[in-house]
Design an enzyme around this catalytic site. Structure first.
Site, PDB file in Angstrom:
ATOM      1  N   LYS A 175       0.825  -1.216   0.000  1.00  0.00           N
ATOM      2  CA  LYS A 175       0.000   0.000   0.000  1.00  0.00           C
ATOM      3  C   LYS A 175       0.859   1.266   0.000  1.00  0.00           C
ATOM      4  O   LYS A 175       0.478   2.272  -0.594  1.00  0.00           O
ATOM      5  CB  LYS A 175      -0.970  -0.019   1.185  1.00  0.00           C
ATOM      6  CG  LYS A 175      -2.047  -1.064   0.959  1.00  0.00           C
ATOM      7  CD  LYS A 175      -3.145  -1.009   1.964  1.00  0.00           C
ATOM      8  CE  LYS A 175      -4.160  -2.085   1.604  1.00  0.00           C
ATOM      9  NZ  LYS A 175      -5.204  -2.238   2.587  1.00  0.00           N
ATOM     10  N   LYS A 220      -5.235  -9.742  -5.565  1.00  0.00           N
ATOM     11  CA  LYS A 220      -6.443  -9.953  -4.763  1.00  0.00           C
ATOM     12  C   LYS A 220      -7.576  -9.059  -5.257  1.00  0.00           C
ATOM     13  O   LYS A 220      -7.330  -7.937  -5.698  1.00  0.00           O
ATOM     14  CB  LYS A 220      -6.089  -9.594  -3.312  1.00  0.00           C
ATOM     15  CG  LYS A 220      -7.134  -9.924  -2.302  1.00  0.00           C
ATOM     16  CD  LYS A 220      -6.770  -9.343  -0.950  1.00  0.00           C
ATOM     17  CE  LYS A 220      -7.062  -7.851  -0.875  1.00  0.00           C
ATOM     18  NZ  LYS A 220      -7.061  -7.288   0.467  1.00  0.00           N
ATOM     19  N   LYS A 253     -11.168  -4.031  -2.425  1.00  0.00           N
ATOM     20  CA  LYS A 253     -12.201  -2.998  -2.594  1.00  0.00           C
ATOM     21  C   LYS A 253     -11.616  -1.615  -2.837  1.00  0.00           C
ATOM     22  O   LYS A 253     -12.301  -0.737  -3.316  1.00  0.00           O
ATOM     23  CB  LYS A 253     -13.159  -3.000  -1.406  1.00  0.00           C
ATOM     24  CG  LYS A 253     -12.557  -2.585  -0.084  1.00  0.00           C
ATOM     25  CD  LYS A 253     -13.655  -2.447   0.924  1.00  0.00           C
ATOM     26  CE  LYS A 253     -13.479  -3.329   2.131  1.00  0.00           C
ATOM     27  NZ  LYS A 253     -12.256  -3.096   2.893  1.00  0.00           N
TER      28      LYS A 253
END
Ligand code: AQP
Length: 344
Positions: free
Chosen positions: A112, A197, A200
């Site tokens: 991230k 993955k 969202k």
């Protein structure tokens, strides 16, 4: 009774990955067999660039979807993390037990942080430390089991390490939790990029099935899923990740086994059609219940209010015990002298 805790971040619209990897197990199994707490971990949503109004909206939507998925406030506790101060209180103590090196090894931090930098943003300190907050979320409740998709296993391992370290240094305070992954669909992959993955907060919409997608949209996304070269249907995660992902989604939705399902198909088209049908059927009741709940926002607010009160009552004694164990003077209460004497 086994205590279960898990959470979901309001960083985007909830996905099929969230449902198959976590929420479904919470509703169909965990709330019936244990004392379970499910949390909208809104503080975690502040670790990356965020829009305040959107976080508020997504928090409400996540709560509504948790209830729509079948969580029953008579069986479990559903609440919002920021409504219970104990999470942040405990997080600081655990930061005094965790190490800088441990934090920098976290895979999600590396991924991230790189994503934030690619987007031209800066990396918030909270992105580095949020696994400690997650450890606090878990440890504050004396949690035995944490049902999560396998992307979260490393964070639960950290919670275990911190619990053990704290207990060794300052006396037994925390239950040492363990992660529980679902048997199938522990990691649902992006339909357009089966190496990543289904997340969202990703940018790529077409590879992500959102729980509130219209059936037609779900069908289009599944029919357009990237499959691998070759035409034979076999289940092999390494060499045929796109196909394996579809087989796992179908298996998770129908209660089958991906390997056996592969034998039943001789072409991609039929597999995609059946997978789309299965996903649409799994999401149908959830969408319907979501619509009903949206018509009654007062109900959802009431559930969250009561949930927070219940959660506070469970967390406070453990967090207070941790404050005492680590060497902090108890706050003076009405019978302050008593508190001070007890601490001597
Ligand atoms: N693709 C997935 N497959 C299986 N399980 C998944 N989970 C999430 N994605 C998948 C599980 O859902 C629970 C809640 O997830 P989260 O809110 O902590 O995190 P997230 O959905 O992965 O979203 P993020 O972290 O905001 O952003 P991205 O999407 O960028 O990673 C967890 O139990 C998780 O394992």
């Amino acid at each position: 009774m086994t205590r279960v805790f898990s959470g979901i971040k309001p960083t985007g619209h909830l996905t099929l990955g969230n449902y198959l990897g976590a929420m479904r197990q919470w509703a169909t199994v965990d709330q019936h067999r244990s004392e379970a707490l499910f949390c909208i971990v809104d503080l975690h949503a502040l670790t990356v660039d965020h829009d305040p109004a959107r976080v508020r909206r997504l928090s409400r939507q996540a709560a509504t979807l948790l209830l729509a998925s079948g969580l029953d406030p008579d069986l479990c506790t559903v609440f919002v993390q920021s409504h219970v101060d104990e999470h942040a209180r405990l997080s600081y103590l655990l930061e005094c037990v965790a190490t800088d090196g441990e934090m920098r090894r976290m895979i999600q931090y590396k991924e991230k942080a790189a994503r934030e930098q690619r987007r031209g943003g800066s990396v918030r300190l909270s992105l580095l430390t949020y696994p400690v907050l997650m450890a606090a979320d878990i440890l504050a409740y004396g949690t035995d089991e944490v049902p999560v998709g396998n992307d979260q296993t490393q964070h639960v391992e950290l919670a275990r390490d911190l619990a053990v370290r704290f207990n060794q240094r300052y006396g037994h305070t925390f239950v040492v939790p363990r992660a529980m992954n679902p048997a199938v669909a522990a990691r649902v992959m992006n339909l357009q990029d089966p190496g990543s993955k289904m997340g969202k907060s990703d940018d790529s919409g077409p590879g992500i099935v959102y729980l509130l997608d219209e059936p037609d949209t779900v069908r289009k996304k599944v029919m357009r899923a990237v499959t691998d070269s070759g035409s034979e249907v076999v289940y092999d995660r390494e060499s045929r990740p796109g196909l394996a992902n579809l087989l796992e989604i179908l298996a998770a939705c129908t209660g089958g086994d991906p390997e056996q399902l592969a034998d039943a198909y001789d072409g991609y088209g039929a597999l995609k059609r059946d997978t789309a049908d299965a996903v649409i059927e799994v999401l149908r009741p959830l969408r319907e219940r979501h619509q009903e709940l949206c018509a009654d926002p007062g109900h959802v607010e009431g559930v969250l209010r009561e949930g927070a009160a219940r959660a506070r009552g469970i967390a406070r004694p453990t967090v207070d015990a941790a404050y005492r164990a680590i060497g902090l003077l108890p706050a003076e209460s009405e019978d302050g002298a008593v508190a001070l004497n007890a601490a001597r």
